[in-house]
Design an enzyme around this catalytic site. Structure first.
Site, mmCIF file in Angstrom:
data_model
loop_
_atom_site.group_PDB
_atom_site.id
_atom_site.type_symbol
_atom_site.label_atom_id
_atom_site.label_comp_id
_atom_site.label_asym_id
_atom_site.label_seq_id
_atom_site.Cartn_x
_atom_site.Cartn_y
_atom_site.Cartn_z
ATOM 1 C CG ASP A 195 -8.611 -0.700 -6.021
ATOM 2 O OD1 ASP A 195 -7.465 -0.242 -5.862
ATOM 3 O OD2 ASP A 195 -9.352 -0.987 -5.065
ATOM 4 C CG ASP A 232 -6.466 -11.716 -0.548
ATOM 5 O OD1 ASP A 232 -6.880 -11.353 -1.647
ATOM 6 O OD2 ASP A 232 -5.955 -10.959 0.295
ATOM 7 C CG HIS A 238 -4.957 -7.671 0.539
ATOM 8 N ND1 HIS A 238 -5.425 -8.390 -0.534
ATOM 9 C CD2 HIS A 238 -4.354 -6.572 0.009
ATOM 10 C CE1 HIS A 238 -5.115 -7.768 -1.663
ATOM 11 N NE2 HIS A 238 -4.444 -6.654 -1.351
ATOM 12 C CG ASN A 292 -9.682 -1.883 3.091
ATOM 13 O OD1 ASN A 292 -10.531 -2.672 3.475
ATOM 14 N ND2 ASN A 292 -8.634 -2.250 2.368
HETATM 15 O O1 LIG Z 1 -2.613 6.163 8.949
HETATM 16 C C1 LIG Z 1 -3.315 5.236 8.535
HETATM 17 C C2 LIG Z 1 -3.572 5.009 7.161
HETATM 18 C C3 LIG Z 1 -4.368 3.943 6.803
HETATM 19 N N1 LIG Z 1 -4.883 3.123 7.767
HETATM 20 C C4 LIG Z 1 -5.725 1.967 7.376
HETATM 21 O O2 LIG Z 1 -5.079 1.243 6.354
HETATM 22 C C5 LIG Z 1 -6.033 0.709 5.449
HETATM 23 C C6 LIG Z 1 -5.598 1.086 4.064
HETATM 24 O O3 LIG Z 1 -6.359 0.365 3.122
HETATM 25 P P1 LIG Z 1 -6.749 0.965 1.700
HETATM 26 O O4 LIG Z 1 -7.407 2.260 1.854
HETATM 27 O O5 LIG Z 1 -7.547 -0.074 0.971
HETATM 28 O O6 LIG Z 1 -5.380 1.278 1.000
HETATM 29 P P2 LIG Z 1 -4.059 0.367 0.676
HETATM 30 O O7 LIG Z 1 -3.349 0.087 1.907
HETATM 31 O O8 LIG Z 1 -3.359 1.149 -0.339
HETATM 32 O O9 LIG Z 1 -4.707 -0.978 0.054
HETATM 33 C C7 LIG Z 1 -4.382 -1.765 -1.084
HETATM 34 O O10 LIG Z 1 -5.384 -2.794 -1.065
HETATM 35 C C8 LIG Z 1 -6.739 -2.365 -1.265
HETATM 36 C C9 LIG Z 1 -7.619 -3.611 -1.204
HETATM 37 O O11 LIG Z 1 -7.270 -4.537 -2.185
HETATM 38 C C10 LIG Z 1 -6.880 -1.638 -2.600
HETATM 39 O O12 LIG Z 1 -8.191 -1.154 -2.751
HETATM 40 C C11 LIG Z 1 -5.868 -0.487 -2.647
HETATM 41 O O13 LIG Z 1 -5.957 0.196 -3.876
HETATM 42 C C12 LIG Z 1 -4.470 -1.058 -2.442
HETATM 43 O O14 LIG Z 1 -3.494 -0.044 -2.535
HETATM 44 C C13 LIG Z 1 -7.388 1.292 5.847
HETATM 45 O O15 LIG Z 1 -8.165 0.308 6.486
HETATM 46 C C14 LIG Z 1 -7.050 2.409 6.813
HETATM 47 O O16 LIG Z 1 -7.994 2.576 7.855
HETATM 48 C C15 LIG Z 1 -4.635 3.352 9.099
HETATM 49 O O17 LIG Z 1 -5.118 2.615 9.964
HETATM 50 N N2 LIG Z 1 -3.864 4.408 9.440
#
Ligand SMILES: O=c1ccn([C@@H]2O[C@H](COP(=O)(O)OP(=O)(O)O[C@H]3O[C@H](CO)[C@@H](O)[C@H](O)[C@H]3O)[C@@H](O)[C@H]2O)c(=O)[nH]1
Length: 466
Positions: A381, A120, A26, A361
């Site tokens: 999602d 948000d 987020h 993301n």
């Molecule tokens: O080693 C890592 C792993 C991840 N990331 C970052 O972390 C973020 C992860 O975001 P996302 O891929 O959306 O996963 P989640 O952290 O699981 O996000 C939650 O929030 C999102 C937005 O609501 C939803 O789409 C997902 O399903 C939900 O699990 C991204 O920007 C990545 O670049 C890093 O920087 N380093």
């Protein structure tokens, strides 16, 4: 006198509070949107919770945005301090509006009073706070428009739950099967508080929001953006990937700025530098997903069976699930880290594909950097995103699960090999390049998302002049 003059001129700046839910998925998109607003002349104060603010790791470049925090009722430990996610959300709902009100009062007594709250969508009470002060309010959607369109239909009763039948037809979307739906729609009763939040609460007052801002771009979800745009003042403003990787309008904007986990920059990039172009499988399940031990084992042995080089992010809390001796057995081919600079990894020429949980993301990042995906959705999602990745954007393969819902090692190894070496991989790489160009165009000067942000900014500035 000089001080007063400064006060007078700065009070002409339009000022947005941008309030995010405390989670990596987020904070990243909302902070990037904040940077773009500020670049276009809006004063932004980025707001998260006290605990989150304290515990975030600052990445290399300094964040060019003012930061503030409110209380979620768990200032010492955040959500982990609550006895359940339900308890956490309930308390945040009680305390949040009150502490956000106090923050707006504090800002209004300063030289830059608040004009607008961008919040948000899962914190819909922020709109009530905005309206109490006569401010503009914009809800920010952190997931795809397709997912919000599904939730909207469920919310308004147009999509009957529990689902019946094998094909779901919704406007602007391809035919969907039950397993393509977000988990809160096909698996009712799971996480009731979050389910209420996404299916009910976030729509309670959405019709009163002055704008609905969505982290997607027009070409990516044209049909559904058109349809939702008939119901809300919807504006697509994404992908919110740091500017260096797309349009370069923002100087030195290389990373999001904050991480929930300490990342291992140097060792990852050094390791990638030693690998051949397009040879590495990057594996990450984002900041929240937890795998069952059996799933983790299948993934581990699937990576080994693929016989490819891999860089795997296994968060500290997940490390104990790795099979014994796995790291030793695969040390010639693999690197396992707790957290990495994901954008740098995806942008690295050695990275050939991204085995992902399909968080929104991560999906947008892979798309923006033209990296093919192996999709292994877990919940929320992600299943809908994986459907689009494979069948709509055709830039990846979904690894099939067995009757127990587990993706087996053979399926993982097969998808990796298809993408890195197979005929389908060639087509997928061509599509990945195409989507990368569309993503760049959307945020570049005059692109669909850039124009929408300009319009938002112009409206804010104009409201200030009235
Ligand atoms: O080693 C890592 C792993 C991840 N990331 C970052 O972390 C973020 C992860 O975001 P996302 O891929 O959306 O996963 P989640 O952290 O699981 O996000 C939650 O929030 C999102 C937005 O609501 C939803 O789409 C997902 O399903 C939900 O699990 C991204 O920007 C990545 O670049 C890093 O920087 N380093």
């Amino acid at each position: 006198m000089a001080k007063n003059e400064k006060k007078a001129s700065s009070s002409k700046l339009a000022h947005c509070l941008v309030l995010t839910y405390p989670g990596q998925g987020h904070i990243n998109p909302m902070l990037q949107f904040s940077k773009r607003l500020q670049h276009k002349g809006i004063k932004v104060t980025f707001v998260t919770t006290h605990f989150f603010n304290k515990s975030l790791h600052r990445n290399s470049s300094p964040i060019p945005i003012a930061l503030e925090a409110i209380s979620d009722g768990y200032d010492e430990g955040g959500a982990a301090q609550a006895e359940s996610i339900d308890a956490y959300l309930e308390r945040f709902w009680q305390i949040g509006p009150q502490t956000l009100t106090e923050l707006v009062e504090k800002m209004n007594a300063s030289s830059v009073p608040v004009d607008c709250i961008v919040y948000d969508s899962i914190l819909p009470w922020a709109l009530d706070v905005a309206k109490k002060f006569g401010l503009l309010g914009a809800t920010f959607l952190t997931q795809s428009c397709a997912v919000y369109c599904i939730y909207y239909h469920a919310n308004r009763g147009f999509l009957k739950l529990p689902l019946t039948g094998n094909e779901i037809l919704l406007p602007g979307m391809p035919p969907l099967e039950p397993q393509d739906m977000p988990s809160f729609v096909y698996d009712l009763g799971l996480y009731p508080a979050i389910s209420d939040l996404v299916l009910k609460n976030q729509f309670d007052n959405i019709d009163k929001a002055d704008w609905v801002l969505s982290n997607t771009f027009y070409d990516l979800e044209e049909g559904v953006v058109e349809w939702l745009g008939r119901h809300w003042s919807l504006r697509t403003i994404g992908p919110t990937v740091p500017s260096t990787y797309l349009d370069k309008q923002l100087e030195d904007d290389k990373d999001y700025g904050f991480s929930m986990f300490k990342q291992n920059n140097e060792s990852c990039i050094k390791w990638l530098n030693d690998q051949a172009k397009g040879s590495v499988v990057y594996v990450s399940f984002g900041s929240m997903a937890t795998l069952k031990i059996e799933e983790m084992e299948e993934l581990a042995w699937g990576l080994k069976a693929s016989d490819k080089y891999f860089l795997w992010v296994v968060r500290e809390s997940e490390q104990s699930k790795l099979p014994e001796n796995f790291s030793e057995e695969t040390s010639q081919k693999g690197l396992v880290v707790n957290w990495c600079p994901q954008l740098e990894v995806l942008a690295h020429e050695a990275t050939g594909c991204f085995l992902t949980h399909c968080g929104w993301n991560s999906t947008l990042e892979a798309l923006s950097l033209g990296v093919p995906m192996v999709a292994m959705p877990q919940w929320t999602d992600q299943s809908t995103n994986s459907k689009y990745i494979m069948d709509v954007w055709k830039m990846g393969l979904k690894a099939p699960a067995d009757e127990k819902g587990i993706v087996r090692r053979e399926a993982i190894a097969h998808c990796i090999s298809e993408i890195l070496e197979g005929e389908r991989g060639k087509e997928i790489r061509r599509n990945a390049g195409k989507w990368r160009n569309f993503a760049k165009e959307a945020v570049a000067k005059g692109g669909s998302s850039d124009k929408n942000i300009d319009e938002f900014v112009a409206n804010l500035v104009c409201s200030k002049c009235l």
